[in-house]
Structures are given as structure tokens and as C-alpha cells.
Design a protein around this motif. Structure first.
Motif, PDB file in Angstrom:
ATOM      1  N   LYS A 174       0.850  -1.193   0.000  1.00  0.00           N
ATOM      2  CA  LYS A 174       0.000   0.000   0.000  1.00  0.00           C
ATOM      3  C   LYS A 174       0.885   1.242   0.000  1.00  0.00           C
ATOM      4  CE  LYS A 174      -3.536  -2.370   2.753  1.00  0.00           C
ATOM      5  NZ  LYS A 174      -4.233  -2.408   4.062  1.00  0.00           N
ATOM      6  N   TRP A 175       0.740   2.078  -1.026  1.00  0.00           N
ATOM      7  CA  TRP A 175       1.635   3.227  -1.145  1.00  0.00           C
ATOM      8  C   TRP A 175       1.407   4.247  -0.026  1.00  0.00           C
ATOM      9  CZ3 TRP A 175       0.023   8.278  -1.804  1.00  0.00           C
ATOM     10  CH2 TRP A 175      -1.291   8.491  -2.228  1.00  0.00           C
ATOM     11  N   ARG A 176       0.208   4.286   0.539  1.00  0.00           N
ATOM     12  CA  ARG A 176      -0.044   5.229   1.636  1.00  0.00           C
ATOM     13  C   ARG A 176       0.725   4.835   2.905  1.00  0.00           C
ATOM     14  NH1 ARG A 176      -3.978   8.813   0.261  1.00  0.00           N
ATOM     15  NH2 ARG A 176      -5.368   8.202  -1.439  1.00  0.00           N
ATOM     16  N   LEU A 198       4.176   5.992   2.253  1.00  0.00           N
ATOM     17  CA  LEU A 198       4.211   7.444   2.403  1.00  0.00           C
ATOM     18  C   LEU A 198       4.280   7.841   3.876  1.00  0.00           C
ATOM     19  CD1 LEU A 198       3.994  10.193   0.963  1.00  0.00           C
ATOM     20  CD2 LEU A 198       1.507  10.015   1.206  1.00  0.00           C
ATOM     21  N   ALA A 199       3.527   7.131   4.711  1.00  0.00           N
ATOM     22  CA  ALA A 199       3.503   7.456   6.138  1.00  0.00           C
ATOM     23  C   ALA A 199       4.864   7.230   6.790  1.00  0.00           C
ATOM     24  CB  ALA A 199       2.426   6.636   6.838  1.00  0.00           C
TER      25      ALA A 199
END
Length: 602
Positions: A364-366, A369-370
Motif C-alpha cells: 500500500k503506497w499510503r 508514504l507514512a
């Protein structure tokens, strides 16, 4: 617009032969001319649409403060009574929000009437009305005299908290917290706590959820003694509740609840009653419960101290760093500063690294990112040596991620790391790797090099930018991909303020002029934009140095405002072509220059 004279529409003409779009206006005019004027907000407070009713009530609450006490009794209070006794439930729900704003400033007789109306609404046949009354019970209690809080409000609170509708009961919980803040300590146990204990064990999970959600507020309202005797067992039960939503809400309050415990018995209560429940929640079957706990559990370190943290909390942190749910691992990492203050982060480093790597490579790219956003925090806590050895490669890998948002965040991350570790570290560690990407076969990665240079030039300074990064930008101006070339123009405009004027004139400007004659129209545009300096004034500083007119003239107050506002690149050229301009020219000189520049007569 339709050539219809509105003034010609008289009373009773709403149905006249005219444009249909004017019909509502005609109706409005008829209403305004009617001798029987209905207050518009009162009408709006009775409509079926909830949003409209709420806005009408909000407006009525505001204008109530503009009334004098006499006007309140003559105009506003009768309106509230009409709404409270309306046939439709919509008007009665609206009335519930108006009692508290008029009660404090009316006479004793009217106050008694208002209390009676509110009691009636609390036992209304329609659940929506009882719900509205329950939501305003705490607010109404705050404006009542203490004697009426005890005699009226407590009985209403008890009734609403036992309502057959759980949507009413859960709103009564919030009212109970407000009421608890109003009563003396000796009255709390007898008047409020039996009802709140009942709510904490309510058959509806939604009511128990509300108790858990408001637990910290309740704790502050009832004080330390009741907290020890009543709230600690209740909180334990909520942490063990059969519904995951309730456990998650309670888990989210663990840190706050522990912080607000009486200092003399805080550690004992936590170790004996709270920590066993927390240990069970670490391995809860529901990921939302584990995630809620992970977001606050690190805060227990500062409460329990170093020894208890190492012995009891550290194993829990390590277990959560290995949890299968990425949100759990992420929440632990995002709160590392708490444990770092108490025991240092080194004790977690061996388990921390695998968790970070997994998050950095999460599908999951989110999630990726986090973890990027927390990297500067981790770097500062782990130190430059650990970072270079274990995490540097991760940061560089993000620069070539297939998601643009990740590459953009990774670029920003590099800038923050340089701010933390210094320009020398960047020159030795980061800059060579970034510049190496300029030869990458993927043009997206080559553009990322330019984005990194834009960000790093601000923190690395003039020397590193000029010596190491600028030559690479010049080389990339010959790139075969037009997107890369026009980003070179944008980069040169971005890093221009970092460079000295000599470099701008002798090295940067020729490259931009070459790009300005490029076959691609986008490359031309951005190159010309940088040359003209219309956005940043890239070359203006150098040109100002060539003017016989001193820089002082550009900032002193004697410079006419009209000239500053109309200052253009054509005007700059005129300055260059006017070698005999006096150091402080008269307004006539400016008028002459503006005349020539704008092609108009002033």
C-alpha cells in the motif's frame, strides 16, 4: 434578464402571465406585503430538512443575544413556546436548542415555564424529540440554578438514560458528564454515578462506546476518589468488552486515563489493574483495537518510568513492531519519541529495523508514504551512524518508487535529513547518489534528480550547489526527453537565488538562452520564463548592479508607488540605455521612462 418588471407584480399576481423563473419572487413579494408576518427563522426551524432546521436554530441562538431581557420575554420566549408545542416533531426538536440561550435573562415566572416545557419534551412520544432534548440536557443544566439541577435535571437525566431507544441513552451519557461538573463532590455518588455505572454496562454497545469515548472527561468531572472506586473497574470492563468498537474506544483512552489517575496511587493502579488488560489487547483479534492501542501505549513510558518500561512495556512494544497489521507497526514508530525520552531508542533498534523495512516496502503506497514522513524523526533519534548503515538505502530507494507521491515525499525527506545532519554529510552521503541518478535510463528518475537538486540547493548552500549540482543540471539540458529539458529550465530558475550573480550571467543565462530556442514549445516557454525573471526576478539583481541608479532608490520611500507597480522588463532595458540617469531622479524622469516603456502619455 427576461425584460419583466418585478415592480409590476402586485399582490395576488403570483399566478400571473409572466416568466416561470419569477414565480418564487412574486410569492415572496406577496408574503412581504401580507399584514400577517410570520418570522422567517421560526418557519425555517419547522421544515423537514435537518440541515435547514439546524441553521435556523443556530441563527436564532445568535440573535437571542441581541435582545434585551424585556424583548426576550415579549418576542423570543413566545417563539420558543410555539416551537415547543408545535404539532410536528420538527418544530419541537428545534425548540430544544433554544431554551438555554433565553433562560438566564428572563424573569422567574418565565423560567418556570421554560423548565416545564423542557420537561415535557424530554418525555415526548417521538424518539427524535427525546434525542434532541437529551443532546441539549447538559447545556441546559449549565444555565440552571443548582437547586433546579438537583430537582429537575437529575430526574430527566435518569429517565433519558433509561430510555427504550439506545440513540437517546447514548446522548444522555454526554449530558451526565456535563451534569457531574456542576454538582458538589458529595452529591455525585448519590445522584449521578448509579446512572453512569448503568450506562457503562448497557446492553447496547453504542451506549458503552459513548461511555468509553467520554471516559477521560468523566474522570476529570468526578474527581480522584470516585475514579479509584468506580471508574477503574468500569474502565477495565470496557477494555475487555465483547464488542471491538468499544475496546478500541477504551484503548484509545489508556494513556489519558493513566495520566489523570491520582499521583499517589497511579503506578499501583496501572500495574495492578490496567497493564494486564493492555497486555491482552496487544494480541487482540481486531486490528482496529490493536492500532488504537499502538497509537497511545508508548506514552505509558513517561508515566511508569525507565525500570517499568524496560521490564513490562518493552516486550509489548517489540511484539507490536512485529504485528501483521501495518497500521500497528506504523503507530508504534510514529510515537517513538516517548520511549526515547525514557530508555533511549537503542533498545528497540534491533526490532525496529525489520519493522521499518517492511513498512517501507509495503504494497500500500499510503503506508510507504507514512513511514517516509517519520524518517527524519527516526534519523534524529537513531543517530547518523545507524541511519547511514541501516536506513540510507531505503531513503534512496524511495526516490525511484513507481508512485509519484512517494518520490515527491522522498525528495522532501532528503531536505529534512540534510537540515538534521548538515551540508557536509549531504555532500559525502546523499549528493553523489542523487547526481548518479542523472544517468538513469528512466527519464522519470532523471527528473527526480532535478527535483532533489531543487530541494537540496536550499539547505546545502552556494558552494555545494555550484560545484557539484549545477554541472549536472547543465549536462541534463541536452537530454533527449523534452520533459527533462524544461525541468532543467525550471530548476535553474529555482536554484538561481542560491547562486552568485557572476555564475548567473556567465553560466546559467547561456544555457537558458539555448533552451529558449529549443524545438519543443514547453521547453521554450519555461526557459523564457526563467530568463525574463517574471516569477522570481532571476537576473534582475545583476541588472540592478549595472544601473547608474543605485539599489537604494529601489527600496526607499521616495520612489513613486506608480513606478513600482508598473516596473517591467522593458523599463529595466530603458534604465540600461539611459547612462546619464541621476542618482535620485525627479518624477519627470520616471514619467518619461514610463512613457517610453508603456507606449502611452502620462
Amino acid at each position: 434578464k427576461n425584460n419583466v418588471n418585478i415592480k409590476e407584480i402586485g399582490p395576488g399576481m403570483a399566478g400571473a402571465d409572466s416568466d416561470d423563473s419569477l414565480y418564487p419572487i412574486a410569492v415572496l413579494i406577496d408574503e412581504l406585503r401580507n399584514e400577517d408576518v410570520q418570522p422567517p427563522l421560526e418557519s425555517l426551524a419547522t421544515v423537514e430538512e435537518t440541515v435547514v432546521r439546524d441553521k435556523a436554530v443556530e441563527s436564532l441562538r445568535k440573535i437571542s443575544h441581541e435582545h434585551s431581557p424585556v424583548d426576550l420575554e415579549v418576542h423570543f420566549e413566545p417563539l420558543v413556546k410555539r416551537l415547543a408545542s408545535g404539532d410536528w416533531f420538527t418544530s419541537r426538536t428545534s425548540a430544544c436548542g433554544l431554551f438555554s440561550v433565553c433562560y438566564p435573562r428572563v424573569s422567574s415566572t418565565v423560567k418556570a415555564e421554560i423548565r416545564q416545557h423542557f420537561r415535557t419534551l424530554c418525555s415526548d412520544d417521538t424518539p427524535m424529540v427525546r434525542r434532541a432534548a437529551a443532546s441539549k440536557l447538559g447545556e441546559f443544566a449549565k444555565v440552571l440554578e443548582l437547586e433546579y439541577v438537583k430537582s429537575d435535571i437529575i430526574s430527566l437525566f435518569t429517565a433519558l438514560a433509561s430510555d427504550e431507544q439506545d440513540s437517546v441513552r447514548l446522548l444522555a451519557v454526554e449530558a451526565g458528564v456535563s451534569i457531574a461538573t456542576l454538582l458538589p463532590q458529595e452529591d455525585l455518588e448519590a445522584l449521578v454515578m448509579p446512572t453512569l455505572r448503568q450506562a457503562a454496562e448497557d446492553k447496547s454497545w453504542r451506549v458503552r462506546y459513548m461511555v468509553a469515548d467520554k471516559f477521560s472527561d468523566l474522570q476529570k468531572a468526578v474527581g480522584p476518589e470516585i475514579t479509584k472506586n468506580d471508574l477503574v473497574p468500569a474502565f477495565q470492563n470496557l477494555l475487555k468488552d465483547c464488542e471491538a468498537e468499544v475496546r478500541a474506544a477504551a484503548a484509545n483512552k489508556v494513556k489519558e486515563f493513566c495520566e489523570n489517575l491520582p499521583e499517589d496511587s497511579r503506578e499501583t493502579i496501572i500495574m495492578t489493574h490496567i497493564l494486564p488488560c493492555v497486555k491482552e489487547l496487544v494480541s487482540d483479534t481486531n486490528q482496529h483495537v490493536k492500532s488504537a492501542l499502538a497509537s497511545v501505549i508508548m506514552g505509558l513510558s513517561t508515566i511508569l518510568g525507565k525500570d517499568n518500561t524496560i521490564e513490562h512495556l518493552l516486550p509489548l512494544f517489540l511484539a507490536q513492531l512485529k504485528d501483521e497489521c501495518p497500521e500497528v507497526r506504523l503507530n508504534i514508530i510514529s510515537n517513538l519519541d516517548c520511549v526515547n525520552e525514557v530508555i533511549g531508542i537503542r533498545q528497540l533498534s534491533q526490532s525496529l529495523l525489520p519493522a521499518i523495512v517492511e513498512l517501507a516496502e509495503d504494497a500500500k503506497w499510503r503506508v510507504r508514504l507514512a513511514i517516509i514522513e517519520y524518517m527524519p524523526l527516526l534519523a534524529g533519534q537513531l543517530g547518523v551512524e545507524f541511519f547511514d548503515e541501516k536506513l540510507n538505502s531505503l531513503c534512496m530507494a524511495w526516490l525511484v518508487d513507481h508512485v509519484y507521491a512517494i518520490r515527491e515525499a522522498a525528495t522532501c525527506n532528503l531536505m529534512k535529513l540534510v537540515e538534521k545532519f548538515g551540508a557536509e554529510w549531504a555532500q559525502n552521503t546523499i549528493v553523489p547518489k542523487v547526481l548518479g541518478m542523472a544517468n538513469d535510463p528512466n527519464y522519470l528518475h532523471r527528473m527526480t534528480t532535478l527535483f532533489c537538486i531543487n530541494a537540496l540547493s536550499e539547505v546545502c548552500g552556494q558552494e555545494i550547489t555550484t560545484k557539484h549540482m549545477l554541472p549536472v543540471v547543465f549536462k541534463m539540458s541536452n537530454d533527449q526527453v523534452a520533459n527533462v529539458r524544461f525541468n532543467v529550465a525550471k530548476s535553474l530558475q529555482k536554484i538561481g537565488p542560491v547562486l552568485d550573480s557572476n555564475c548567473l550571467q556567465t553560466e546559467v543565462k547561456p544555457v537558458l538562452e539555448k533552451l529558449a530556442s529549443d524545438q519543443d514549445m514547453d521547453v521554450k516557454y519555461f526557459a523564457q520564463e526563467a530568463i525574463s525573471g517574471s516569477s522570481t526576478g532571476l537576473f534582475m539583481e545583476k541588472q540592478c548592479a549595472l544601473f547608474p541608479l543605485s539599489k537604494k532608490c529601489f527600496r526607499d520611500t521616495w520612489l513613486p508607488k506608480c513606478f513600482v507597480q508598473l516596473f517591467t522588463k522593458q523599463t529595466i532595458l530603458l534604465f540600461i540605455l539611459t547612462p546619464n540617469l541621476p542618482a535620485e531622479p525627479s518624477c519627470s524622469v520616471y514619467h518619461h521612462l514610463l512613457n517610453l516603456s508603456l507606449g502611452s502619455h502620462i
